[in-house]
Design a protein around this motif. Structure first.
Motif, mmCIF file in Angstrom:
data_model
loop_
_atom_site.group_PDB
_atom_site.id
_atom_site.type_symbol
_atom_site.label_atom_id
_atom_site.label_comp_id
_atom_site.label_asym_id
_atom_site.label_seq_id
_atom_site.Cartn_x
_atom_site.Cartn_y
_atom_site.Cartn_z
ATOM 1 N N MET A 31 -0.885 -5.251 -17.071
ATOM 2 C CA MET A 31 -1.435 -4.192 -16.252
ATOM 3 C C MET A 31 -1.323 -4.601 -14.785
ATOM 4 O O MET A 31 -1.588 -5.728 -14.426
ATOM 5 N N SER A 32 -0.928 -3.660 -13.927
ATOM 6 C CA SER A 32 -0.714 -3.993 -12.524
ATOM 7 C C SER A 32 -1.963 -3.755 -11.692
ATOM 8 O O SER A 32 -2.877 -3.047 -12.088
ATOM 9 N N LYS A 33 -1.978 -4.370 -10.525
ATOM 10 C CA LYS A 33 -3.074 -4.174 -9.591
ATOM 11 C C LYS A 33 -3.110 -2.711 -9.157
ATOM 12 O O LYS A 33 -2.114 -2.001 -9.205
ATOM 13 N N LEU A 34 -4.284 -2.301 -8.695
ATOM 14 C CA LEU A 34 -4.478 -0.918 -8.274
ATOM 15 C C LEU A 34 -4.958 -0.906 -6.829
ATOM 16 O O LEU A 34 -5.927 -1.575 -6.488
ATOM 17 N N ILE A 90 -8.593 10.915 -3.000
ATOM 18 C CA ILE A 90 -8.439 9.559 -3.534
ATOM 19 C C ILE A 90 -6.981 9.415 -3.942
ATOM 20 O O ILE A 90 -6.474 10.225 -4.716
ATOM 21 N N GLU A 91 -6.335 8.419 -3.386
ATOM 22 C CA GLU A 91 -4.966 8.100 -3.774
ATOM 23 C C GLU A 91 -4.988 6.801 -4.551
ATOM 24 O O GLU A 91 -5.483 5.790 -4.060
ATOM 25 N N LYS A 92 -4.472 6.834 -5.770
ATOM 26 C CA LYS A 92 -4.317 5.626 -6.574
ATOM 27 C C LYS A 92 -2.868 5.188 -6.427
ATOM 28 O O LYS A 92 -1.951 5.932 -6.754
ATOM 29 N N LEU A 93 -2.698 3.969 -5.937
ATOM 30 C CA LEU A 93 -1.360 3.472 -5.607
ATOM 31 C C LEU A 93 -1.092 2.180 -6.360
ATOM 32 O O LEU A 93 -2.003 1.405 -6.638
ATOM 33 N N GLU A 94 0.160 1.958 -6.670
ATOM 34 C CA GLU A 94 0.549 0.669 -7.229
ATOM 35 C C GLU A 94 1.865 0.242 -6.618
ATOM 36 O O GLU A 94 2.666 1.071 -6.202
ATOM 37 N N LYS A 95 2.046 -1.039 -6.562
ATOM 38 C CA LYS A 95 3.247 -1.604 -5.950
ATOM 39 C C LYS A 95 4.284 -1.804 -7.042
ATOM 40 O O LYS A 95 4.022 -2.460 -8.063
ATOM 41 N N ARG A 96 5.428 -1.264 -6.844
ATOM 42 C CA ARG A 96 6.539 -1.429 -7.800
ATOM 43 C C ARG A 96 7.398 -2.597 -7.334
ATOM 44 O O ARG A 96 7.742 -2.705 -6.165
ATOM 45 N N THR A 97 7.709 -3.472 -8.255
ATOM 46 C CA THR A 97 8.552 -4.613 -7.888
ATOM 47 C C THR A 97 9.892 -4.526 -8.559
ATOM 48 O O THR A 97 10.124 -3.786 -9.448
#
Length: 95
Positions: A1-4, A88-95
């Motif tokens: 699971m990735s950081k939020l 509210i914006e939920k963002l995740e970093k794509r690598t």
């Protein structure tokens, strides 16, 4: 699971002075950064519109964010009805 990552926009809805509301948000911040699962939590006030705030947050995962809303300090802030959530914006970093 990735950081939020969260970007949340708040607008003052209380008749209380903006500085009082800012102080309440700073107190919320101080308690929130101590929560397990909170990596970052900052309160930013808009320069041109001081009644607007942005919360920048980083959580280890979605569950940590959900737990945040169960914390006594979060509930205490929310029950004061000082601000309204505009987005509210939920963002995740794509690598």
């Amino acid at each position: 699971m990735s950081k939020l990552w969260i970007s949340a926009g708040l607008k003052v809805t209380s008749a209380k002075p903006v500085e009082e509301i800012k102080q309440a948000l700073i107190e919320l911040q101080a308690q929130t950064v101590q929560e397990p699962g909170c990596l970052f939590f900052d309160v930013l006030q808009h320069r041109d519109h001081p009644q607007l705030f942005t919360l920048w947050e980083e959580w280890i995962n979605e569950d940590a964010l959900k737990n945040h809303f169960e914390m006594a300090h979060t509930k205490a802030y929310l029950t004061q009805s000082l601000t309204e959530v505009m987005y509210i914006e939920k963002l995740e970093k794509r690598t």
